[in-house]
Motif scaffolding. Sequence first.
Motif, PDB file in Angstrom:
ATOM      1  N   MET A   1      76.256  58.704  83.314  1.00  0.00           N
ATOM      2  CA  MET A   1      77.269  59.045  82.279  1.00  0.00           C
ATOM      3  C   MET A   1      76.421  59.466  81.050  1.00  0.00           C
ATOM      4  N   THR A   2      76.929  60.337  80.334  1.00  0.00           N
ATOM      5  CA  THR A   2      76.384  60.879  78.784  1.00  0.00           C
ATOM      6  C   THR A   2      76.848  60.016  77.832  1.00  0.00           C
ATOM      7  N   THR A   3      76.183  60.198  76.666  1.00  0.00           N
ATOM      8  CA  THR A   3      76.762  59.825  75.293  1.00  0.00           C
ATOM      9  C   THR A   3      78.011  60.213  74.885  1.00  0.00           C
ATOM     10  N   ASP A  58      73.437  57.748  68.447  1.00  0.00           N
ATOM     11  CA  ASP A  58      72.112  57.375  68.070  1.00  0.00           C
ATOM     12  C   ASP A  58      71.734  55.805  69.011  1.00  0.00           C
ATOM     13  N   ILE A  59      72.965  54.936  68.865  1.00  0.00           N
ATOM     14  CA  ILE A  59      72.825  53.711  69.451  1.00  0.00           C
ATOM     15  C   ILE A  59      72.657  53.584  70.881  1.00  0.00           C
ATOM     16  N   LEU A  60      73.533  54.584  71.546  1.00  0.00           N
ATOM     17  CA  LEU A  60      73.581  54.633  73.037  1.00  0.00           C
ATOM     18  C   LEU A  60      72.347  55.183  73.575  1.00  0.00           C
ATOM     19  N   VAL A  65      71.010  55.739  77.187  1.00  0.00           N
ATOM     20  CA  VAL A  65      71.966  56.403  77.800  1.00  0.00           C
ATOM     21  C   VAL A  65      71.569  57.950  77.886  1.00  0.00           C
ATOM     22  N   LYS A  66      71.708  58.686  78.636  1.00  0.00           N
ATOM     23  CA  LYS A  66      71.335  60.118  78.824  1.00  0.00           C
ATOM     24  C   LYS A  66      72.150  60.824  77.637  1.00  0.00           C
ATOM     25  N   HIS A  71      80.055  67.337  80.552  1.00  0.00           N
ATOM     26  CA  HIS A  71      79.815  67.965  82.004  1.00  0.00           C
ATOM     27  C   HIS A  71      78.491  68.186  82.196  1.00  0.00           C
ATOM     28  N   GLY A  72      77.448  67.480  81.456  1.00  0.00           N
ATOM     29  CA  GLY A  72      76.007  67.562  81.956  1.00  0.00           C
ATOM     30  C   GLY A  72      75.311  66.738  81.064  1.00  0.00           C
TER      31      GLY A  72
END
Length: 72
Positions: A1-3, A58-60, A65-66, A71-72
């Motif tokens: 999962m992305t930011t 920034d926190i994530l 976290v990627k 979608h990517g």
Amino acid sequence: MTTERLIRIIAGTFVLLSLALGIPGSPIFVSEWFLAFTAFVGINLLQSGITRWCLMEDILTKLGVKRGGIHG
């Protein structure tokens, strides 16, 4: 999962929860002041859309976290 995806999930959760806590007809109503938090989330979304900077991103990212789009 992305930011980006996590930010959408977090913002949506904050809005729904603050509405539930701030609307008098809600079964979990606490205070109408929770509606101010709803506005705060909206203002932050608007600000991040204009400036392309988001503190939550920034926190994530610092939490590992990627970074990336939905979608990517």
